[in-house]
Scaffold this active site. Structure first.
Site, short mmCIF file in Angstrom:
data_model
loop_
_atom_site.label_atom_id
_atom_site.label_comp_id
_atom_site.label_asym_id
_atom_site.label_seq_id
_atom_site.Cartn_x
_atom_site.Cartn_y
_atom_site.Cartn_z
N HIS B 31 16.37 22.95 37.56
CA HIS B 31 14.83 22.75 37.39
C HIS B 31 14.02 23.85 37.75
CE1 HIS B 31 18.19 19.23 36.98
NE2 HIS B 31 16.67 18.49 36.08
N HIS B 268 11.02 21.93 32.32
CA HIS B 268 11.79 20.61 33.45
C HIS B 268 13.02 20.57 34.06
CE1 HIS B 268 12.53 16.93 35.81
NE2 HIS B 268 13.65 17.02 35.55
N GLU B 416 14.23 -5.20 48.58
CA GLU B 416 16.15 -4.38 49.42
C GLU B 416 15.79 -3.24 49.50
OE1 GLU B 416 14.94 -7.15 46.88
OE2 GLU B 416 15.47 -9.21 47.85
N HIS B 479 22.96 -16.10 42.69
CA HIS B 479 22.85 -15.78 43.95
C HIS B 479 23.89 -16.17 45.32
CE1 HIS B 479 18.67 -16.98 44.08
NE2 HIS B 479 18.81 -16.70 45.12
#
Lengths: 668, 668
Positions: B31, B268, B416, B479
């Site tokens: 890149h 890129h 999280e 859950h």
């Protein structure tokens, strides 16, 4: 705050609160705080503004409602019961969170008609809602005529602080702002409390300003506990803003009405307890025993039944007009709503012979997607900014953008998690759209929570996951899936395909399109792979099948998937030339094979043939189930390395020579 | 833009560009776009402002640098080479992305000294940087004295549009703003291009405004291509703002200097090609052949070596003073830097007998964490807003907040993914801190990408994952982990523990603390579990061990993990009373067991005993490797259900009766 005589509005709102309080108390489990605080906004929305038909939860043109803060599900169950849905009776509410009930601990679309999407894992619902709004925008742009609007509904969301902290919501809302989804209206239950206590301990950003930065229209209702008119005005103002999604920050008190627990984390996720319930009843002037709803409340809420029937009837009139004036479009629209595919669609899928040029399966995936797109107009999708690596563009499909929602290529940006959740929303719009989305296979990890919900929610999202092994090469171990295929195979109700050539890619797409209640993962190679004469679409549908074989009972079975099938085929040829009887089994989909009857499974993997060698450029975890105690597996049980793909495969033992050597070791 | 004579600054910047261009060209992979565009900001940072010691990449008080846009790694390799690190030679750059090189396709801390964290998966690096800055803030608050500052460095990041689209970066940056991490400075390479083209197609939000909403100090350098003074001023201004993290939006041109490819997605992620490189050389006035760096450039960059040595020497003087004046603190500080633990720390871990009260293993986890926290001050951590469900609070540890960074309880909010990545950063600060973090086990899916990077980056983050099965009950299938334990077992270098009682919980924590280069997952029950006399800390360290046994060779081996060990023990007792010889094996950690020598494994699971039954409240996927062809597995291969935990376990067959029945079927 003892209320001598309550207004009907207050009675209605308190009905929601006490259904939640009493159901949670009876179950000794659940989350009363959100329903108590959000009851006013929910009441205004469901009673005064939202369009739905309780007796036909799937009426197409209903407004969609998503409770992104899914732990507050008693709010939704109370609303479904009060407004007259057949799916939630008072008995169902009394059996909240019990085995076999239709009122599970979080809203589940597959259990409870009227629930649009499955929420609970925070942030998913708001992202689903972005998908629902995209589906509406697409269908409206595609089917509506200036004189006849058959697609025209809002998508409403209630989300909480938790949803707003999750990255998935940020991803989806940033995209919603970019797309200018004017019919998406989110009510942010701003109660300053999360499980650990005040949001002051971890969440002090300016949420409204963040949404403004995303390009949303943002309002604030300062007193969400009592200012019903303010809530209504804000929602109406949001509806009037058509070029941007709307966030309405509604400041509320969690557990509103509980004298000792309101505005504390204690009311978030636990029953109030008998004493506090008594005090709350007194405080809110609620004189009714548990699960008793005043007649006038029910009568008031259940106007929704007539209103819903009228709304649907009116829409059906419009549809009848549309049918007359735009017969072809109407037929297409209704076909989609029925969930039918155009006839003979599967004929579009190509097959190949060994004479055909070797191509990467990601290239075959592109061919399949475009072949299918040309016959299945409801196929829409895109990539998380890897369109020309994943090869997922529908050629001529145009870009789905503000002002061009009729187009089919979705540009998700580098937002994998939001992408998966948005696709769940598009599919759960239940209007026949088939969403696909794409990234590198290893980044399944970024959207795994959404993929799990595809499987749990029973929606057939197609996940196009290219660069499926260390064979991708130079990008190195951060980009090389090793454990990813196995990690997806363990998810129930998720079909994981790893096709070995063009024909198998077609087979995988055929199964994926057919399975509208099971999501599919397409693990596709970066590198070119030869085509085989023996591969078949039908074989893929059985999960595994005999590709090449020797006469009689084989001495050895080589089992490959994806890019390693070629190694098995070549090794088998070499071994046969030395007099060994070798069968090659291609196993593009474990799940489907395990679902075949015993006779078929025995025909592919005879119990008597114990010498089995699997070859897959991924972890060997789980393969013993296929190869058995006497078998062996070639795989890679460590992270990969940065080097050209061919070098990686060779260094890690994915060579014909190594397959032959390991096969001989088994045979000796 | 032909430059007749270039300033030394320009020569230095072009050196970075051409090292990237030529290395990518030689590898035909990589890149170049980012290094070409970001070279000016990187030069200003590394040459004028950043403090580091090339000859001692682990010098404690260095400024940390994170290239969050990891695909631009040639930028970092060029800087490491130019400034005189021994880890990256010109030869290494010539072997960019090749097998065995120290210049892999994305920056990897475990391959290349000088690289602080492993990046590439977008958004991770900026979140790691938040962790690095938190580590610095914590240690500074803990050890610095008004007259003696031994902890004092900045954390710098270069991130791109991709990082800013990812939810994980939003989570971490929102928290960084909340915490007011003033020494975190992020340079946003605002080049308007991502892989799919202009960011206009998917990313049009106002990033600066979003960061302001997070509470960051935001600046904009409008011409990041040439305005070196402006970049420097902005970084200096950012350093001066001490109560908030800083984002500097630096507008650049991707692939700057390439006449035909600059400002396009084409530059890129692909080599420029020979012709374009020639044109770029002409355009930038670069007359040097590939991999040749002008002497004056090297001389200029390599002042960093002397400067770094001086900086370290100066710091060592300060440390010497500190040692004299604060001997105890200095000893503690240096112990941490060495990575030593206090002596006899493991003695703090409790063991239990069957007389001890049944407790949930999450409760045992809390006891272990607090016992360890009292003897291991470098243990810091917290939960994603489930502190009192995960039971992860260090009592008396105080909250890590703005103004109280010396405290040890981290409040992650419902973030999280950010949490996992932040913990990787804290660990990779390499100052001895041991981070743990917590959520419900099922939400491992939300942070799996960060957990994979813990494993790949070789950092011993401890993941406390409670509510580890359908036994959690009413919250229901969204859950309830079913496939989660298996999905984590497949990740290389990740230790997954599922202890069955208090002693095993201690055993798991002992291994986890000892393993500073392997992350650990603690799968802990919500529900209470009995303690056994036979469990042992040593047993856990071997992954699996014999818990109870009959005399002589067993007829049957029952193998359990976690909450199902009790079922095996009770079933074994019943079977023995009927004269069967039954062994019970507890298997808290598959990985560790597989690493034991063959003799030990044979002693636990003798090859001759083919009748084996595993019992685990999760998918059976992978268990055949343990139980073999003749064995059987009790598990759950579908999603769970919402009902009380005991009901769920019973309905899905996790009962002593079912274990006995299935055992008898095996024995018959």
């Amino acid at each position: 705050m003892v209320v001598a005589t309550q207004s009907l509005d207050q009675l209605c709102i308190n009905s929601i609160r006490f259904l939640a309080i009493d159901a949670v108390e009876k179950a000794k489990s659940g989350h009363p705080g959100l329903p108590m605080g959000a009851a006013p906004m929910a009441y205004v929305l469901w009673n005064r503004l939202m369009r739905f038909n309780p007796k036909n939860p799937q009426w197409f043109n209903r407004d969609r409602f998503v409770l992104s803060a899914g732990h507050g599900c008693m709010l939704q169950y109370a609303l479904l019961y009060l407004t007259g849905y057949d799916s939630v009776s008072l008995e169902d509410i009394k059996s909240f969170r019990q085995w076999g009930s239709r009122t599970p601990g979080h809203p589940e679309n597959f259990e409870t008609p009227g629930v649009e999407v499955t929420t609970g894992p925070l942030g998913q619902g708001i992202a689903n809602a972005v998908g629902l709004a995209m589906a509406e925008a697409h269908l409206a742009a595609k089917f509506n005529k200036p004189d006849c609007q058959i697609v025209d509904h809002y998508t409403y969301v209630i989300l909480g602080d938790g949803c707003n902290m999750e990255g998935v919501s940020g991803e989806a809302c940033s995209l919603a702002g970019h797309l200018g989804l004017g019919k998406l209206i989110a009510l942010y239950d701003d109660n300053h409390i999360s499980i650990d206590g005040s949001t002051d301990i971890a969440f002090t950003e300016d949420v409204g300003k963040r949404f403004e930065a995303y390009g949303w229209h943002v309002q604030h209702v300062e007193d969400g506990n009592t200012d019903l008119a303010g809530i209504q005005r804000a929602i109406e103002a949001a509806k009037a803003v058509q070029d941007r999604p709307s966030l309405i920050k509604v400041t509320t008190t969690i557990g509103y009405g509980s004298p000792n627990k309101a505005n504390t984390a204690g009311v978030h996720g636990a029953a109030l307890g008998e004493d506090e319930i008594t005090l709350t009843r007194e405080n809110l002037g609620w004189t009714h025993p548990p699960f008793e709803i005043p007649e006038e409340v029910l009568n008031h809420f259940r106007k929704a039944v007539d209103q819903g029937a009228s709304a649907q009837a009116e829409w059906e009139e419009t549809l009848a007009t549309y049918r007359t004036q735009y017969a072809a479009e109407a037929a297409e629209f209704e076909r989609m709503l029925r969930g039918d595919r155009p006839e003979h669609w599967a004929d579009a899928l190509p097959t190949y012979t060994s004479a055909d040029k070797a191509l990467a399966t990601r290239k075959h995936s592109e061919i399949c997607l475009n072949a299918l797109a040309s016959v299945i107009p409801e196929l829409v999708g895109g990539s998380a900014d890897l369109t020309h690596s994943n090869l997922t563009e529908i050629k001529g499909g145009g870009d789905f953008q503000k002002g061009s929602y009729q187009n089919r290529n979705l540009r998700f940006g580098v937002r994998e998690h939001g992408m998966g959740a948005i696709c769940n929303g598009i599919a759960l719009h239940n209007s026949g759209l088939i969403p696909y989305c794409a990234t590198f296979l290893v980044f399944a990890d970024y959207m795994r929570a959404a993929m799990r919900l595809s499987a749990l929610s029973e929606v057939g999202v197609i996940y196009v996951m290219t660069h499926d092994s260390i064979g991708l090469g130079e990008d190195g171990p951060t980009h090389q899936p090793v454990e990813t295929v196995a990690s997806l195979r363990v998810i129930p109700n998720l079909l994981v395909f790893r096709p070995c050539d063009g024909t198998e890619a077609s087979g995988a797409y055929k199964v994926a399109i057919e399975n509208r209640q099971r999501p599919s993962v397409m693990a596709m190679s970066r590198q070119g792979l030869p085509n085989f004469d023996e591969t078949s679409i039908e074989g893929v549908s059985k999960g595994a099948y005999v590709l090449t074989d020797s006469e009689g009972t084989p001495d050895l079975i080589l089992i490959g998937t994806g890019s390693e099938v070629q190694l098995c085929v070549s090794a088998a040829e070499a071994l046969r030339s030395e007099g060994k009887k070798v069968r090659v089994v291609s196993m593009p989909c474990w799940d489907l094979f395990s679902e075949q009857d015993a006779a078929y499974r025995e025909s592919v993997l005879p119990a008597a043939v114990k010498k089995r060698l699997s070859v897959e450029a991924g972890t060997t975890f789980g393969w013993q189930e296929i190869v058995g105690d006497a078998g062996d597996s070639i795989g890679i049980n460590r992270f990969g390395a940065s080097a050209p793909g061919g070098t990686c495969l060779k260094e890690f033992g994915f060579t014909v020579e190594n397959v032959i050597a390991r096969a001989k070791a088994l045979l000796s």
